[in-house]
Write a protein that holds these residues in place. Structure first.
Motif, PDB file in Angstrom:
ATOM      1  N   LEU A  86      -1.973  16.051  -2.914  1.00  0.00           N
ATOM      2  CA  LEU A  86      -2.269  14.655  -3.265  1.00  0.00           C
ATOM      3  C   LEU A  86      -1.010  13.809  -3.364  1.00  0.00           C
ATOM      4  N   ALA A  87       0.112  14.451  -3.645  1.00  0.00           N
ATOM      5  CA  ALA A  87       1.352  13.691  -3.811  1.00  0.00           C
ATOM      6  C   ALA A  87       1.914  13.216  -2.477  1.00  0.00           C
ATOM      7  N   GLN A  88       1.460  13.797  -1.385  1.00  0.00           N
ATOM      8  CA  GLN A  88       2.074  13.453  -0.099  1.00  0.00           C
ATOM      9  C   GLN A  88       1.456  12.214   0.544  1.00  0.00           C
ATOM     10  N   PHE A  89       0.366  11.694  -0.032  1.00  0.00           N
ATOM     11  CA  PHE A  89      -0.279  10.530   0.586  1.00  0.00           C
ATOM     12  C   PHE A  89      -0.166   9.276  -0.274  1.00  0.00           C
ATOM     13  N   THR A  90      -0.248   8.143   0.396  1.00  0.00           N
ATOM     14  CA  THR A  90      -0.292   6.864  -0.312  1.00  0.00           C
ATOM     15  C   THR A  90      -1.510   6.082   0.176  1.00  0.00           C
ATOM     16  N   LEU A  91      -1.746   4.972  -0.467  1.00  0.00           N
ATOM     17  CA  LEU A  91      -2.850   4.105  -0.083  1.00  0.00           C
ATOM     18  C   LEU A  91      -2.778   3.741   1.395  1.00  0.00           C
ATOM     19  N   ALA A  92      -1.579   3.554   1.888  1.00  0.00           N
ATOM     20  CA  ALA A  92      -1.416   3.177   3.297  1.00  0.00           C
ATOM     21  C   ALA A  92      -2.023   4.217   4.227  1.00  0.00           C
ATOM     22  N   ASP A  93      -1.981   5.473   3.809  1.00  0.00           N
ATOM     23  CA  ASP A  93      -2.537   6.536   4.641  1.00  0.00           C
ATOM     24  C   ASP A  93      -4.059   6.471   4.729  1.00  0.00           C
ATOM     25  N   LEU A  94      -4.663   5.785   3.788  1.00  0.00           N
ATOM     26  CA  LEU A  94      -6.122   5.689   3.785  1.00  0.00           C
ATOM     27  C   LEU A  94      -6.618   4.467   4.558  1.00  0.00           C
ATOM     28  N   CYS A  95      -5.732   3.561   4.865  1.00  0.00           N
ATOM     29  CA  CYS A  95      -6.149   2.294   5.482  1.00  0.00           C
ATOM     30  C   CYS A  95      -6.237   2.417   6.994  1.00  0.00           C
ATOM     31  N   GLY A  96      -7.121   1.607   7.564  1.00  0.00           N
ATOM     32  CA  GLY A  96      -7.275   1.565   9.014  1.00  0.00           C
ATOM     33  C   GLY A  96      -7.670   2.923   9.547  1.00  0.00           C
ATOM     34  N   LYS A  97      -7.212   3.230  10.711  1.00  0.00           N
ATOM     35  CA  LYS A  97      -7.510   4.555  11.285  1.00  0.00           C
ATOM     36  C   LYS A  97      -6.801   5.620  10.471  1.00  0.00           C
ATOM     37  N   THR A  98      -7.492   6.684  10.165  1.00  0.00           N
ATOM     38  CA  THR A  98      -6.954   7.674   9.242  1.00  0.00           C
ATOM     39  C   THR A  98      -5.715   8.362   9.801  1.00  0.00           C
ATOM     40  N   LYS A  99      -4.791   8.607   8.870  1.00  0.00           N
ATOM     41  CA  LYS A  99      -3.596   9.366   9.255  1.00  0.00           C
ATOM     42  C   LYS A  99      -3.633  10.740   8.574  1.00  0.00           C
ATOM     43  N   PRO A 144       0.809  -1.227   0.000  1.00  0.00           N
ATOM     44  CA  PRO A 144       0.000   0.000   0.000  1.00  0.00           C
ATOM     45  C   PRO A 144       0.841   1.275   0.000  1.00  0.00           C
ATOM     46  N   GLU A 145       1.981   1.249   0.633  1.00  0.00           N
ATOM     47  CA  GLU A 145       2.839   2.445   0.692  1.00  0.00           C
ATOM     48  C   GLU A 145       3.337   2.857  -0.697  1.00  0.00           C
ATOM     49  N   GLU A 146       3.269   1.925  -1.639  1.00  0.00           N
ATOM     50  CA  GLU A 146       3.805   2.197  -2.975  1.00  0.00           C
ATOM     51  C   GLU A 146       2.806   2.904  -3.882  1.00  0.00           C
ATOM     52  N   TYR A 147       1.539   2.957  -3.461  1.00  0.00           N
ATOM     53  CA  TYR A 147       0.518   3.565  -4.324  1.00  0.00           C
ATOM     54  C   TYR A 147       0.333   5.036  -3.975  1.00  0.00           C
ATOM     55  N   SER A 148       0.820   5.906  -4.818  1.00  0.00           N
ATOM     56  CA  SER A 148       0.594   7.333  -4.620  1.00  0.00           C
ATOM     57  C   SER A 148      -0.847   7.682  -4.972  1.00  0.00           C
ATOM     58  N   ILE A 149      -1.491   8.401  -4.063  1.00  0.00           N
ATOM     59  CA  ILE A 149      -2.883   8.814  -4.300  1.00  0.00           C
ATOM     60  C   ILE A 149      -2.981   9.633  -5.575  1.00  0.00           C
ATOM     61  N   LYS A 150      -2.013  10.504  -5.756  1.00  0.00           N
ATOM     62  CA  LYS A 150      -2.035  11.353  -6.942  1.00  0.00           C
ATOM     63  C   LYS A 150      -1.953  10.509  -8.212  1.00  0.00           C
ATOM     64  N   ALA A 151      -1.084   9.524  -8.207  1.00  0.00           N
ATOM     65  CA  ALA A 151      -0.915   8.687  -9.392  1.00  0.00           C
ATOM     66  C   ALA A 151      -2.185   7.892  -9.685  1.00  0.00           C
ATOM     67  N   VAL A 152      -2.813   7.365  -8.650  1.00  0.00           N
ATOM     68  CA  VAL A 152      -4.056   6.610  -8.841  1.00  0.00           C
ATOM     69  C   VAL A 152      -5.118   7.512  -9.465  1.00  0.00           C
ATOM     70  N   LEU A 153      -5.277   8.699  -8.889  1.00  0.00           N
ATOM     71  CA  LEU A 153      -6.315   9.596  -9.393  1.00  0.00           C
ATOM     72  C   LEU A 153      -6.016  10.040 -10.817  1.00  0.00           C
ATOM     73  N   GLU A 154      -4.767  10.289 -11.119  1.00  0.00           N
ATOM     74  CA  GLU A 154      -4.440  10.712 -12.483  1.00  0.00           C
ATOM     75  C   GLU A 154      -4.661   9.581 -13.482  1.00  0.00           C
TER      76      GLU A 154
END
Lengths: 139, 139
Positions: free
Chosen positions: A123-136, A71-81
């Motif tokens: 958006l570039a500062q977050f990854t999938l891992a940040d969305l999992c479990g309790k929010t960071k 999950p840490e490898e998935y950039s939120i920005k990249a997914v959305l783009e």
DNA sequence: TATTAACCTACTTTGTCAATAGGAATAAAA
DNA sequence: TTTTATTCCTATTGACAAAGTAGGTTAATA
């Protein structure tokens, strides 16, 4: 409103996989039920995630989908783009756009450039891992 | 892409007025020529600016439009929201929206809230005056 | 009274979003 | 080997908004 269902559903799908896949392939139907998203429409979304190399797919009984990376490898920005195309607030900032003839003296261009930057940086500062479990993520 | 021509043309119209009105009413046609925007379409945009109380209009010969306030009084965010409606990145954040039933455990909601905040904060810090003359905006 | 300009209503065209429908290919289990 | 579960593929639909056009009406001034 700038983020369509495609981007939103894609993120929810990825988070759901991250939280439920364990060591197996997760069938789309299972996610579709948990996330309350139409199976058929989710197919379209997921197809693009597979094509984009984010997911591994396995057909037939016992098949389904699995994350290709941690999950840490998935950039939120990249997914959305991947799902939405460029996230620029105005068309003239899209990559591959030839410079607008007015851009030289354009009074609004710096505003859009600045807006583009804050969105992009956020958006570039977050990854999938940040969305999992309790929010960071805090606003 | 989140800002439509309405919002973009509105800002350009207001900047043009701020820079060229002096003490008179500026006819729409004049702005339309300078900004290279169709007269007819600009009418639609400007109508909303008048209805929103941002512009004073004067009909007949010698008529046109004029800013109602000093450029420093026009918040960029307010202008864009007048033209575009809410600038939230996703529908579930729009004001007056009843909370989505999934919002409680939603993994993506904090992301959208944070994104909404950076956009909102960015646009709230500028006024029309910042767009006039040499730019005071840096990205 | 001619001219300039804002105001008003309606229409059109084009494209995208958000799905739905129906099946074909594939892998595993019965 | 047949059934079942699953992904994969193509096509179609309905609703809506964005962007703009067309043609006229009202008001102010010279």
């Amino acid at each position: 409103m700038m983020i369509s269902t495609k981007g939103r559903y894609a993120l929810r799908f990825l988070v759901d996989l991250a939280e439920h896949q364990g060591d197996r392939f997760v069938p789309l139907k299972e996610v579709s039920i948990r996330q309350e998203i139409s199976e058929k429409y989710l197919e379209i979304v997921v197809k693009e995630l597979v094509k984009g190399g984010l997911l591994a797919a396995m057909r037939g009984k016992g098949g389904g989908y699995r994350l290709n990376c941690a999950p840490e490898e998935y950039s939120i920005k990249a997914v959305l783009e991947l799902m939405e195309g460029p996230l620029t607030p105005v068309a003239c900032l899209e990559p591959g756009q030839d410079a607008c003839p007015r851009s030289n003296g354009c009074r609004t261009l710096p505003l859009w450039q600045g807006l583009d930057k804050v969105i992009s940086d956020y958006l570039a500062q977050f990854t999938l891992a940040d969305l999992c479990g309790k929010t960071k993520i805090s606003s």
